[in-house]
Design a protein around this motif. Structure first.
Motif, PDB file in Angstrom:
ATOM      1  N   ASP A  37      58.155  47.117  33.606  1.00 51.47           N
ATOM      2  CA  ASP A  37      58.063  47.982  34.793  1.00 51.47           C
ATOM      3  C   ASP A  37      58.252  47.146  36.046  1.00 51.47           C
ATOM      4  O   ASP A  37      58.984  47.523  36.963  1.00 51.47           O
ATOM      5  CB  ASP A  37      56.663  48.619  34.912  1.00 51.47           C
ATOM      6  N   LEU A  38      57.541  46.014  36.079  1.00 50.28           N
ATOM      7  CA  LEU A  38      57.557  45.191  37.287  1.00 50.28           C
ATOM      8  C   LEU A  38      58.947  44.636  37.559  1.00 50.28           C
ATOM      9  O   LEU A  38      59.414  44.630  38.691  1.00 50.28           O
ATOM     10  CB  LEU A  38      56.537  44.063  37.171  1.00 50.28           C
ATOM     11  N   VAL A  39      59.599  44.167  36.511  1.00 46.10           N
ATOM     12  CA  VAL A  39      60.941  43.615  36.695  1.00 46.10           C
ATOM     13  C   VAL A  39      61.860  44.707  37.249  1.00 46.10           C
ATOM     14  O   VAL A  39      62.675  44.465  38.133  1.00 46.10           O
ATOM     15  CB  VAL A  39      61.498  43.058  35.364  1.00 46.10           C
ATOM     16  N   ARG A  40      61.671  45.907  36.763  1.00 51.58           N
ATOM     17  CA  ARG A  40      62.511  47.017  37.199  1.00 51.58           C
ATOM     18  C   ARG A  40      62.199  47.448  38.632  1.00 51.58           C
ATOM     19  O   ARG A  40      63.093  47.763  39.407  1.00 51.58           O
ATOM     20  CB  ARG A  40      62.293  48.192  36.230  1.00 51.58           C
ATOM     21  N   LEU A  41      60.926  47.457  38.987  1.00 51.66           N
ATOM     22  CA  LEU A  41      60.518  48.049  40.263  1.00 51.66           C
ATOM     23  C   LEU A  41      60.356  47.084  41.423  1.00 51.66           C
ATOM     24  O   LEU A  41      60.331  47.485  42.579  1.00 51.66           O
ATOM     25  CB  LEU A  41      59.173  48.777  40.081  1.00 51.66           C
ATOM     26  N   PHE A  42      60.205  45.790  41.125  1.00 50.28           N
ATOM     27  CA  PHE A  42      59.830  44.846  42.173  1.00 50.28           C
ATOM     28  C   PHE A  42      60.910  44.675  43.246  1.00 50.28           C
ATOM     29  O   PHE A  42      62.083  44.499  42.947  1.00 50.28           O
ATOM     30  CB  PHE A  42      59.528  43.475  41.567  1.00 50.28           C
ATOM     31  N   THR A  43      60.461  44.755  44.496  1.00 51.16           N
ATOM     32  CA  THR A  43      61.357  44.409  45.603  1.00 51.16           C
ATOM     33  C   THR A  43      60.556  43.657  46.661  1.00 51.16           C
ATOM     34  O   THR A  43      59.365  43.906  46.843  1.00 51.16           O
ATOM     35  CB  THR A  43      61.974  45.644  46.297  1.00 51.16           C
ATOM     36  N   LEU A  44      61.236  42.772  47.356  1.00 59.06           N
ATOM     37  CA  LEU A  44      60.612  41.992  48.412  1.00 59.06           C
ATOM     38  C   LEU A  44      60.234  42.875  49.606  1.00 59.06           C
ATOM     39  O   LEU A  44      59.292  42.584  50.340  1.00 59.06           O
ATOM     40  CB  LEU A  44      61.600  40.910  48.870  1.00 59.06           C
ATOM     41  N   GLU A  45      60.970  43.958  49.781  1.00 64.28           N
ATOM     42  CA  GLU A  45      60.722  44.826  50.932  1.00 64.28           C
ATOM     43  C   GLU A  45      59.327  45.451  50.857  1.00 64.28           C
ATOM     44  O   GLU A  45      58.748  45.817  51.875  1.00 64.28           O
ATOM     45  CB  GLU A  45      61.764  45.953  51.003  1.00 64.28           C
ATOM     46  N   ALA A  46      58.816  45.615  49.646  1.00 64.12           N
ATOM     47  CA  ALA A  46      57.516  46.277  49.484  1.00 64.12           C
ATOM     48  C   ALA A  46      56.346  45.320  49.677  1.00 64.12           C
ATOM     49  O   ALA A  46      55.197  45.718  49.548  1.00 64.12           O
ATOM     50  CB  ALA A  46      57.445  46.925  48.098  1.00 64.12           C
ATOM     51  N   LEU A  47      56.639  44.065  49.981  1.00 64.57           N
ATOM     52  CA  LEU A  47      55.572  43.081  50.150  1.00 64.57           C
ATOM     53  C   LEU A  47      54.722  43.376  51.384  1.00 64.57           C
ATOM     54  O   LEU A  47      55.221  43.745  52.438  1.00 64.57           O
ATOM     55  CB  LEU A  47      56.196  41.685  50.282  1.00 64.57           C
ATOM     56  N   ASN A  48      53.447  43.136  51.223  1.00 67.27           N
ATOM     57  CA  ASN A  48      52.464  43.337  52.272  1.00 67.27           C
ATOM     58  C   ASN A  48      52.314  42.040  53.057  1.00 67.27           C
ATOM     59  O   ASN A  48      52.498  40.979  52.512  1.00 67.27           O
ATOM     60  CB  ASN A  48      51.152  43.629  51.557  1.00 67.27           C
ATOM     61  N   LYS A  49      51.906  42.126  54.325  1.00 65.40           N
ATOM     62  CA  LYS A  49      51.777  40.857  55.036  1.00 65.40           C
ATOM     63  C   LYS A  49      50.365  40.492  55.434  1.00 65.40           C
ATOM     64  O   LYS A  49      50.145  39.577  56.217  1.00 65.40           O
ATOM     65  CB  LYS A  49      52.718  40.797  56.238  1.00 65.40           C
ATOM     66  N   SER A  50      49.380  41.175  54.884  1.00 67.12           N
ATOM     67  CA  SER A  50      48.007  40.777  55.190  1.00 67.12           C
ATOM     68  C   SER A  50      47.352  40.151  53.959  1.00 67.12           C
ATOM     69  O   SER A  50      47.695  40.466  52.820  1.00 67.12           O
ATOM     70  CB  SER A  50      47.200  41.971  55.679  1.00 67.12           C
ATOM     71  N   ALA A  51      46.401  39.257  54.207  1.00 64.79           N
ATOM     72  CA  ALA A  51      45.741  38.531  53.126  1.00 64.79           C
ATOM     73  C   ALA A  51      44.922  39.489  52.260  1.00 64.79           C
ATOM     74  O   ALA A  51      44.457  40.523  52.730  1.00 64.79           O
ATOM     75  CB  ALA A  51      44.842  37.453  53.704  1.00 64.79           C
ATOM     76  N   ALA A  52      44.754  39.134  50.997  1.00 65.37           N
ATOM     77  CA  ALA A  52      44.016  39.987  50.069  1.00 65.37           C
ATOM     78  C   ALA A  52      42.841  39.217  49.475  1.00 65.37           C
ATOM     79  O   ALA A  52      42.913  38.021  49.246  1.00 65.37           O
ATOM     80  CB  ALA A  52      44.939  40.464  48.949  1.00 65.37           C
ATOM     81  N   VAL A  53      41.764  39.934  49.224  1.00 63.55           N
ATOM     82  CA  VAL A  53      40.589  39.333  48.593  1.00 63.55           C
ATOM     83  C   VAL A  53      40.689  39.495  47.079  1.00 63.55           C
ATOM     84  O   VAL A  53      41.004  40.571  46.580  1.00 63.55           O
ATOM     85  CB  VAL A  53      39.297  40.004  49.110  1.00 63.55           C
ATOM     86  N   PHE A  54      40.414  38.409  46.391  1.00 59.10           N
ATOM     87  CA  PHE A  54      40.465  38.409  44.932  1.00 59.10           C
ATOM     88  C   PHE A  54      39.087  38.779  44.390  1.00 59.10           C
ATOM     89  O   PHE A  54      38.136  38.052  44.538  1.00 59.10           O
ATOM     90  CB  PHE A  54      40.842  36.998  44.463  1.00 59.10           C
ATOM     91  N   GLU A  55      38.993  39.950  43.771  1.00 64.68           N
ATOM     92  CA  GLU A  55      37.739  40.366  43.145  1.00 64.68           C
ATOM     93  C   GLU A  55      38.030  40.764  41.724  1.00 64.68           C
ATOM     94  O   GLU A  55      38.919  41.551  41.457  1.00 64.68           O
ATOM     95  CB  GLU A  55      37.152  41.568  43.898  1.00 64.68           C
ATOM     96  N   ASP A  56      37.244  40.256  40.766  1.00 65.24           N
ATOM     97  CA  ASP A  56      37.641  40.510  39.392  1.00 65.24           C
ATOM     98  C   ASP A  56      37.368  41.895  38.842  1.00 65.24           C
ATOM     99  O   ASP A  56      37.820  42.160  37.760  1.00 65.24           O
ATOM    100  CB  ASP A  56      37.012  39.644  38.313  1.00 65.24           C
TER     101      ASP A  56
END
Length: 429
Positions: free
Chosen positions: A241-260
């Motif tokens: 799915d990811l290989v098919r759907l991934f695009t750079l345009e959809a990238l977010n520009k704010s930092a994200a918190v890693f929570e498990d």
RNA sequence: GUCCCCAUCAUCUAGUGGCCCAGGAUACCGGGUUUUCAUCCCGGCGACAGGGGUUCAAAUCCCCUUGGGGACGCCA
């Protein structure tokens, strides 16, 4: 032709932030049918180690991020020297105190372009001249990264945010070398739960630690990709799915918190969707590693029975380790008991009667077992409620779990009968 | 300190001027299903950091403030 690279420095293990950078590069390359280069940036001879390279490579393989080309930066010294000498000749670089310095004009500004952020302006008085070759003859990151990206014909540089401040220096090197620049994407950082730098005190930061905790690589990939990338309301993505759907345009520009918390949920989702046979192959070494089930017993176990048990147990586990612990109940070994129950004389008698009946049963299966239980209990003027919990604990060691008849069926008649009798004896009030 | 970046529920995010008194997911809380637990289903809680503009209309554009992060090495 699209060419991207992941360029870790081998000074430690691959952490989740680096893994996400690698993942975005890999996804972009695979989506576009481009080339993914793994380049080990080992020009710092003091801090680079072979163990770190090995760990990074293991981590990438485990995540399923395969590369098309592989380079060690330290092996490219001649090429770096050649490029530096050309700059020395052109006057862009001068020597002082044995080091080679790149000249930056003091006035004016350098405007760089990032595809995510847009134009960013740096005043040149902030930049100052900088070293590209140390007095010991080795080259510095900001220089080799440009030479290598040029030589390797990198078209898109996707890297961590912390490099944005290096871009003006690198841009000047591109210009001095007379090469066009690739497109740049600076990814926001991954933060810890306290919004500070993600570090060990927040828990695991190493990719391999997640593997050891029983996280599926596809779950970690799914989790990491969602830190900065989204596709509408969808949450669970397979690698395809990811290989098919991934695009750079959809990238977010704010930092994200890693929570498990969400990682654990995704792990469960991916376990639920996994191919049963493949999942069985993954838990086998973990079950054996626990020490109760010898290796040989696994193969004699009867794979249909194990698959049936796995299918019941996987919905109740969030990690492969939890699953492996639960799988022990399917083998004729002393199991780990998480819960206990005292057995009344009536229950003890019923369990023994049931054990006897079970050894005589003709067609083994959940349905047959239910009939056997209900029939037997009716004759004894008892109900399922009288013995269900006691039987569950006797056979599985736990008070909660899959449907009683389903799990008993997966455990098998001989072991069920034996555990029923043994527990009735041991725990009688 | 200087420079740079960022800013929607606790967390991950959707949203690119009207479809939004803001949608999804996780977590949490309740209910249903289940002899139990989990899965699954249904419901609830919960955010556009603040202040100014621009506009008929702003979460979306501009400015300021605040907050967070990053960079300031002969590390990468």
């Amino acid at each position: 032709m699209i060419r991207v690279r992941f360029a870790p420095s081998p000074t430690g293990y691959l952490h989740v932030g680096g893994a996400r950078t690698a993942l975005f590069n890999w996804l972009f390359a695979r989506h576009a049918g481009g080339t993914f280069v793994l380049r080990i940036e080992d020009t710092d001879r003091e801090r680079s180690t072979d163990e770190a390279i090995e760990q990074i490579v293991d981590s990438m393989r485990w995540l399923g991020l395969d590369w098309d080309e592989y380079y060690r930066q330290a092996e490219r010294h001649d090429r770096h020297l050649e490029a530096a000498e050309s700059l020395l000749r052109s006057g862009a670089v001068y020597e002082r105190d044995g080091a080679w310095w790149f000249r930056v004009p003091e006035a004016g500004a350098t405007v760089v372009h990032d595809e995510l952020v847009g134009d960013v302006r740096f005043d040149n008085d902030q930049l100052k001249d900088f070293v590209i070759r140390r007095s010991d003859g080795t080259f510095v990151y900001n220089f080799v990264v440009v030479v290598d990206d040029v030589d390797m014909a990198i078209t898109h540089v996707i890297r961590g945010d912390e490099h944005l401040n290096n871009l003006p220096k690198q841009m000047r090197i591109y210009q001095a070398l007379g090469h066009p620049m690739p497109l740049f994407y600076h990814l926001p950082m991954i933060l810890g739960p306290d919004r500070g730098k993600l570090s060990k005190r927040h828990g695991a930061t190493s990719v391999l630690e997640y593997r050891d905790r029983g996280i599926l690589p596809e779950a970690l990939v799914n989790f990491l990709v969602r830190l900065g990338w989204a596709h509408g309301d969808e949450e669970v993505f397979s690698r395809e799915d990811l290989v098919r759907l991934f695009t750079l345009e959809a990238l977010n520009k704010s930092a994200a918190v890693f929570e498990d918390a969400k990682l654990l949920w995704l792990n469960q989702q991916h376990m639920k969707r996994a191919d049963l046979g493949a999942l069985l192959g993954l838990v086998e070494p973990l079950v054996v590693a626990r020490g109760r089930v010898p290796e040989g017993m696994w193969t004699e176990g009867g794979s249909d029975r194990l698959l049936a048990g796995l299918a019941l147990l996987r919905d109740r586990a969030r990690t492969l380790r939890d699953l492996a612990a639960a799988m022990e109940m399917l083998f004729p070994v002393p199991i780990e008991r998480e819960d206990e129950a005292t057995i009344s004389p009536l229950q003890g008698r019923l369990m023994r009667v049931l054990a006897d009946e079970i050894e005589r049963i003709e067609s083994w299966g959940a349905k047959g077992l239910e009939e056997l239980f209900r029939g037997t209990l009716a004759r004894e003027s008892a109900t399922l409620k009288d013995v269900a919990l006691a039987c569950r604990i006797a056979v599985t060691g736990r008070k909660a779990g899959p449907g009683l008849f389903e799990i008993l069926s997966a455990v098998g008649p001989a072991v069920v009968a034996e555990r029923l009798r043994a527990y009735a004896g041991a725990m009688s009030a």
